[in-house]
Design an enzyme around this catalytic site. Structure first.
Site, mmCIF file in Angstrom:
data_model
loop_
_atom_site.group_PDB
_atom_site.id
_atom_site.type_symbol
_atom_site.label_atom_id
_atom_site.label_comp_id
_atom_site.label_asym_id
_atom_site.label_seq_id
_atom_site.Cartn_x
_atom_site.Cartn_y
_atom_site.Cartn_z
ATOM 1 N N CYS A 1 -2.433 3.200 -2.905
ATOM 2 C CA CYS A 1 -3.291 4.235 -2.334
ATOM 3 C C CYS A 1 -2.414 5.314 -1.689
ATOM 4 C CB CYS A 1 -4.218 3.610 -1.292
ATOM 5 S SG CYS A 1 -3.352 2.676 -0.037
ATOM 6 N N CYS B 1 -0.248 4.223 1.155
ATOM 7 C CA CYS B 1 0.895 3.379 0.799
ATOM 8 C C CYS B 1 2.040 4.264 0.320
ATOM 9 C CB CYS B 1 0.517 2.387 -0.295
ATOM 10 S SG CYS B 1 -1.060 1.583 -0.021
#
Lengths: 328, 86
Positions: free
Chosen positions: B20, B23
């Site tokens: 995501c 991240c």
């Protein structure tokens, strides 16, 4: 609250660019400038607030609380509210899902979280607030949380545990301890820059969708005749709500892009309840979400989950239209 | 840290997250800190959900340094990562 912004938009379009206030182009451009700025301000403000809530939300403690306390059904509501305040990023949903089930929380309570998590998110709330006002936003948030609560409870009755993926079942069988964890406490002022940056990142991420969505909306506002949709979607035929929802389920539109377009549909005659149901199906259920869930549950379980939530959204659509028609 | 040899050994940094945006920003921050300060460390991105769940974290992204989870569910600042690595 946003009067100054309207003055600014009037000034930019009518005075600086000299586009007439009575022309289609003038109205459309004015609408675009005003809405884009208003939405971006609201978006940043709400995303930032949710960032602070998230930074301090005691996820692990909530998990233990849901697991240990006897809550007489309230656990579904708590789990659903928790889903509403968790971040927009859907990739955390799967680790949370597994963590909950593994922590001994019933599958239905976990589903309550899973339903509300994408359905009620800060971007959708900010967009709704900006385009439909506080009343429609409250209907959206409250009914989203109610839908998660009841949907989770119902899914819990189905005893779907055997339909979880094998590796998830294996995890459930041998309880794991969390890996060693050591985190330095950070003060609010130490964390504030990162929270601000996180909010800014989210706004930047949806910026393009906001602009395109509002641009399409602005163009439609100026050119689509009043009550245009009445003859197609606004007549209150019984099939309009299911049609709107079924079209929206596989659609993966960013809430930021879809709300400004939906707003025009409402302005031109589509009932608000139908529009809210459409929005819920767009953000709440999507193919990418199904792909993520495929890792933790079987196709059959995804189908049951999507089916139940779809039916609930259709039902809510009818309910909104009746309520808004009677009391709106 | 109980182990004394940790200062001699290269550090093993793991970034847990399914890819995501958050991240990715965590990976960016960690990469920057390691290269800017010439820290002897290997950075491993753990994107497989089954591997991630072995650490039993509830929220991603998570930062794991030498098998100890240091950060869960948020993107740290450079200063914070540097402090954790020293």
């Amino acid at each position: 609250m946003f009067d100054w912004l309207q003055h600014f938009a009037d000034w930019v379009i009518y005075a600086v660019f000299q586009v007439g206030a009575e022309t289609h182009l003038g109205t459309a451009l004015n609408f675009f400038v005003y809405d884009t700025l208003k939405i971006l301000i609201l978006l940043f403000f709400i995303v930032f607030l949710m960032g602070i809530v998230n930074a301090y939300f005691p996820v692990e403690r909530l998990k233990d609380y849901l697991n240990k306390k006897k809550l007489y059904g309230l656990e579904y509501l708590f789990s659903s509210i928790f889903g509403a305040v968790t971040p927009f990023c859907s990739c955390s949903s799967v680790p949370l899902f597994i963590g909950f089930v593994q922590g001994g929380i019933p599958l239905g309570v976990t589903f309550a979280f899973l339903i509300t998590s994408p359905l009620v998110n800060e971007v959708a709330v900010a967009m709704f607030l900006g385009m439909f006002g506080i009343k429609a936003t409250l209907i959206y948030v409250v009914s989203g949380i109610a839908l998660g609560t009841i949907g989770g409870w119902l899914l819990g009755k189905f005893n779907l545990e055997p339909l979880l993926s094998d590796w998830v079942k294996k995890i459930l069988d041998n309880k794991m301890q969390q890996a060693a964890y050591k985190e330095e406490k950070q003060t609010f002022y130490q964390r504030l820059p990162e929270i601000t940056r996180g909010a800014w990142d989210i706004v930047k991420g949806v910026l393009l969708y906001v602009i395109i969505g509002i641009a399409i909306g602005a163009a439609m506002h100026g050119y689509v005749p009043e009550n245009f949709f009445n003859q197609y979607l606004g007549g209150g035929e019984w099939w309009t709500v299911p049609l709107a929802v079924l079209v929206a389920v596989p659609m993966y539109a960013n809430a930021a892009g879809i709300v400004p377009v939906v707003q025009v549909f409402v302005a031109k005659g589509v009932p608000l309840g139908t529009a809210i149901a459409f929005m819920m199906a767009t953000v709440g259920l999507s193919i990418p979400e199904a792909t993520l869930l495929k890792k933790v549950m079987s196709l059959k379980m995804i189908a049951i989950y999507f089916g139940v939530v779809t039916l609930f959204i259709i039902f809510s659509g009818y309910l909104f239209n009746i309520l808004l028609y009677r009391f709106g | 840290m109980a182990m004394n040899n940790i200062y001699i050994m290269s550090k093993v940094i793991k970034i847990l997250g399914t890819g995501c945006p958050k991240c990715k920003s965590m990976t960016g921050v960690v990469n920057d800190v390691v290269s800017e300060n010439a820290i002897d460390a290997t950075i491993e991105k753990v994107e497989d959900i089954m591997e991630i769940m072995k650490f039993n974290v509830l929220t991603t992204p998570a930062l794991v340094i030498d098998d100890v989870i240091a950060i869960k569910g948020r993107v740290p600042s450079k200063d914070e990562v540097l402090a954790l690595l020293n």
